[in-house]
Design an enzyme around this catalytic site. Structure first.
Site, PDB file in Angstrom:
ATOM      1  N   SER A   1       0.835  -1.191   0.000  1.00 49.84           N
ATOM      2  CA  SER A   1       0.000   0.000   0.000  1.00 49.84           C
ATOM      3  C   SER A   1       0.866   1.236   0.000  1.00 49.84           C
ATOM      4  O   SER A   1       1.990   1.226   0.497  1.00 49.84           O
ATOM      5  CB  SER A   1      -0.864   0.017   1.251  1.00 49.84           C
ATOM      6  OG  SER A   1      -0.016   0.137   2.379  1.00 49.84           O
ATOM      7  N   LYS A   2       0.292   2.311  -0.552  1.00 45.68           N
ATOM      8  CA  LYS A   2       1.086   3.521  -0.714  1.00 45.68           C
ATOM      9  C   LYS A   2       1.430   4.168   0.615  1.00 45.68           C
ATOM     10  O   LYS A   2       2.337   4.976   0.695  1.00 45.68           O
ATOM     11  CB  LYS A   2       0.379   4.493  -1.639  1.00 45.68           C
ATOM     12  CG  LYS A   2      -0.935   5.000  -1.114  1.00 45.68           C
ATOM     13  CD  LYS A   2      -1.579   5.925  -2.133  1.00 45.68           C
ATOM     14  CE  LYS A   2      -2.925   6.380  -1.604  1.00 45.68           C
ATOM     15  NZ  LYS A   2      -3.781   6.953  -2.610  1.00 45.68           N
ATOM     16  N   ARG A   3       0.692   3.814   1.662  1.00 47.17           N
ATOM     17  CA  ARG A   3       1.017   4.411   2.961  1.00 47.17           C
ATOM     18  C   ARG A   3       2.336   3.839   3.512  1.00 47.17           C
ATOM     19  O   ARG A   3       2.979   4.428   4.344  1.00 47.17           O
ATOM     20  CB  ARG A   3      -0.121   4.170   3.956  1.00 47.17           C
ATOM     21  CG  ARG A   3      -1.295   5.107   3.737  1.00 47.17           C
ATOM     22  CD  ARG A   3      -0.928   6.531   4.141  1.00 47.17           C
ATOM     23  NE  ARG A   3      -1.718   7.556   3.483  1.00 47.17           N
ATOM     24  CZ  ARG A   3      -2.692   8.237   4.040  1.00 47.17           C
ATOM     25  NH1 ARG A   3      -3.042   7.986   5.263  1.00 47.17           N
ATOM     26  NH2 ARG A   3      -3.309   9.182   3.373  1.00 47.17           N
ATOM     27  N   LYS A   4       2.721   2.668   3.023  1.00 45.92           N
ATOM     28  CA  LYS A   4       3.925   2.034   3.579  1.00 45.92           C
ATOM     29  C   LYS A   4       5.077   1.908   2.592  1.00 45.92           C
ATOM     30  O   LYS A   4       6.204   1.655   2.966  1.00 45.92           O
ATOM     31  CB  LYS A   4       3.552   0.653   4.127  1.00 45.92           C
ATOM     32  CG  LYS A   4       2.541   0.799   5.251  1.00 45.92           C
ATOM     33  CD  LYS A   4       2.330  -0.450   6.039  1.00 45.92           C
ATOM     34  CE  LYS A   4       1.379  -0.142   7.187  1.00 45.92           C
ATOM     35  NZ  LYS A   4       0.574  -1.263   7.572  1.00 45.92           N
TER      36      LYS A   4
END
Ligand code: GLU
Length: 519
Positions: A275-278
């Site tokens: 995911s783009k958050r990580k």
């Protein structure tokens, strides 16, 4: 869903005698994703190993998620990786058009066939009715499933609703899907997992055609895979639960099944789905940050364990450097990648390893090639040409260029609290506001006016002044209290990298808070 390894199904289907044909089918809904390059690489290797064809199809029928600039970005990013396709919207081919929005007539015709044969029906429930049904099911902890009256309408009832001009969708009639569990099931073979069985009780009557006349993914995907002669569907495992619906469609049309290969999903370090958050997930980020496409492909080729790495014996006898046992060119991957070796444990997209690998590639270049690499990436004429107008009027001597523009050429800048916390704000205040800014920036169309408008709307809502917010954003992006015009700089620096900077800032601050707590 259950999976078993011994299959009663035929190992391959009769149409699959000729050369293989595989495809990737990205949807233009945003930045091109590393997952597209990963699945693209696997399809590419599969085709090259077997003298087959690799097709690019654009699945753009979901108009609510459509992003106009995305298709070109997909082409550019995939070309950058070096995975050339044999057929596609931009290169043509005998099975076009390869863009689904240009094939709507075809889907309509095939959907009509399903209506005529009774495999599909018109469903007249309104969105409100469907929503109420879904809520009621959730309240008693049942998985959401359509069970509207239209499924069992007599031809007269359906004709009457149609004559009234009621809007409708067209749904797949899952055989015995309205009967209790255990009545009917569909089994298909996954080449990596063996047989997978889904009870029809758990398969929803999927919408095939929406009320706007556009097909859903399921219908368009199956019709196209068939008409384009796709022999092997190699895609991410998140599509397994859609596959029984696809199999039912192939059966309803009387078509042979392709072989299905569902690849393990890429994971963050913590094993959650990438995911783009990580992790940065946009290929554009990797390109702009100075990763080499060969390193990216090499790294992706190691995901899933399909690469036959040299044995210890080979390493010793050939005098190979142990840590270089992971380094493979695309040609070597075509020679050595083995689909039978793929393991189903989630491959971890480990940025540290990717960076190391990129370093190996950089060190492997001779001085001239390294120079050329810099000149075509971080010091390209086009990048410099965009930067110089932002600093020209602010300089007295040219060496100040480095003082002003350094942040354009750095991997990371981490401002100190004195730099990013506005005078009248506290650190916790500021760190509560920054993620909101990230959310707004993520949604913004990347042009100065749009970024500006979105930010201002947030400021008003959160009672932050323009000055404060720009100071914070400037600090995060440039590491400093003064910079060339901020929004223009962000546009030149690019959306993917700007967002990455904000995320890395938040990540670093989170770590700092944890550390401070431990003291
Ligand atoms: N359009 C789907 C996607 O965005 C394609 C999935 C498939 O390969 O069937 O990934």
């Amino acid at each position: 869903m259950t999976a078993t390894n011994h299959s009663d199904l035929p190992a391959s289907n009769p149409k699959q005698q000729g050369p293989v044909r595989v495809r990737i089918a990205p949807s233009p809904t945003g930045d091109p994703h590393v997952g597209t390059a990963y699945i693209g690489l696997l399809n590419y290797l599969f085709a090259k190993q077997r003298g087959g064809k690799f097709v690019l199809r654009i699945e753009d029928t979901d108009r609510t998620r459509f992003v106009a600039s995305s298709e070109q970005m997909i082409f550019d990013a995939l070309r950058w990786t070096g995975l050339d396709w044999d057929e596609g919207p931009d290169v043509g081919g005998p099975f076009g058009p390869y863009r689904q929005s240009e094939r709507t007539e075809i889907y309509r015709e095939y959907c009509q066939r399903l209506l005529d044969s009774g495999h599909a029906y018109r469903a007249f429930e309104t969105p409100e009715e469907l929503e109420a049904e879904r809520k009621a099911q959730m309240a008693v902890k049942q998985p959401p499933k359509y069970s509207g009256a239209s499924r069992n309408y007599t031809p007269e009832q359906a004709a009457a609703a149609l004559a009234e001009g009621k809007p409708f969708t067209i749904r797949l009639r899952v055989p015995d899907g309205d009967r209790p569990a255990g009545t009917a099931s569909t089994t298909f073979r996954d080449e990596l997992r063996g047989d997978i069985t889904f009870d029809h009780f758990n398969v929803d009557d999927q919408v095939l055609m929406k009320s706007d006349g556009f097909p859903t993914y399921h219908l368009a995907n199956v019709v196209d895979d068939h008409l384009m002669g796709i022999t092997d569907v190699i895609r991410a495992e998140e599509w397994i639960s859609s596959t029984p619906k696809h199999v039912l469609l192939y059966q309803a049309f009387g078509w042979d099944l392709p072989r299905f290969w569902h690849m393990p999903l890429l994971r963050n370090i913590d094993k959650s789905k990438i995911s783009k958050r990580k992790n940065p997930v946009s290929l554009i980020y990797y390109r702009q940050a100075g990763y080499l496409p060969q390193a990216m492909l090499n790294f992706l080729g190691l995901m899933g364990g399909g690469m036959a790495q040299p044995s210890e014996q080979e390493i010793v006898s050939k005098g190979l450097d142990m840590k270089l046992a992971d380094i493979f060119s695309l040609q070597e991957m075509i020679e050595r990648f083995d689909f039978n070796r793929i393991s189903l444990g989630g491959p971890v997209f480990d940025l540290v390893k990717l960076k190391w690998m990129n370093g190996e590639y950089l060190r492997g270049l001779n001085a001239e090639a390294f120079f050329q690499t810099l000149r075509s990436t971080i010091f390209s004429d086009s990048y410099l040409r965009e930067i110089v107008p932002l600093v020209q009027t602010r300089m007295e001597i040219t060496s100040q260029f480095g003082d002003m523009a350094d942040f354009f050429f750095k991997d990371d800048v981490q401002p100190a609290a004195e730099v990013f916390v506005p005078k009248k704000r506290t650190l916790p205040d500021t760190l509560a506001f920054a993620p909101e800014m990230l959310t707004v920036l993520e949604a913004a169309d990347w042009q100065t006016e749009n970024i500006d408008t979105s930010l201002r709307a947030l400021l008003t809502a959160k009672e932050w002044s323009v000055k404060e917010a720009f100071m914070l954003l400037r600090a995060i992006l440039t590491g400093k209290t003064a910079s060339p015009p901020l929004l223009e700089s962000m546009v030149v620096f690019g959306k993917a990298r700007s967002l990455d900077r904000v995320r890395r800032f938040l990540e670093a601050q989170k770590k700092a808070v944890v550390l401070a707590g431990r003291k």
